[in-house]
Design a protein around this motif. Sequence first.
Motif, short mmCIF file in Angstrom:
data_model
loop_
_atom_site.label_atom_id
_atom_site.label_comp_id
_atom_site.label_asym_id
_atom_site.label_seq_id
_atom_site.Cartn_x
_atom_site.Cartn_y
_atom_site.Cartn_z
N CYS A 113 -4.44 6.57 10.76
CA CYS A 113 -3.87 5.44 11.51
C CYS A 113 -4.70 5.11 12.74
CB CYS A 113 -2.44 5.75 11.97
SG CYS A 113 -1.25 6.06 10.66
N THR A 173 3.26 2.33 10.33
CA THR A 173 3.23 3.70 9.81
C THR A 173 3.21 4.69 10.96
OG1 THR A 173 2.09 3.02 7.80
CG2 THR A 173 1.90 5.34 8.42
N TYR A 174 2.39 4.43 11.96
CA TYR A 174 2.29 5.32 13.12
C TYR A 174 3.63 5.41 13.85
CZ TYR A 174 -0.05 7.92 16.79
OH TYR A 174 -0.43 8.90 17.66
N GLN A 220 -1.89 -0.13 10.33
CA GLN A 220 -1.22 1.17 10.34
C GLN A 220 -0.23 1.35 11.50
OE1 GLN A 220 -1.63 3.76 8.05
NE2 GLN A 220 -2.65 2.17 6.87
#
Length: 109
Positions: free
Chosen positions: A86, A17-18, A14
Amino acid sequence: MKRMGMVIGVNPDQVETYKRLHAAVWPEVLDLISRCNIRNYTIFLREPENLLFGTWEYHGSDFAADMARMAADAKNQEWWSLTIPCQQPFATRAEGEWWASMEEVFHLD
């Protein structure tokens, strides 16, 4: 004014994404943070360990009330629904914490 530091892990799958989410934080969330008396808020990422270190200054007089207001905000809850998955909290964090609080041991202005 109170300086605060906190740490949490990021799920390895993640990290991107974070980063993407925090490259474009929603204006409503940024405004809420300011209205809750938080200034100079920064989050650092340490890879490959996938650790997040956050630091901020609290300039209000009722931290608990400001954090309750932040937690109750619908747009912030929506933001957290994207960011919390996340994150990987430490098993050693204090009861009631998500990000683990850190003790300030040095500061230089």
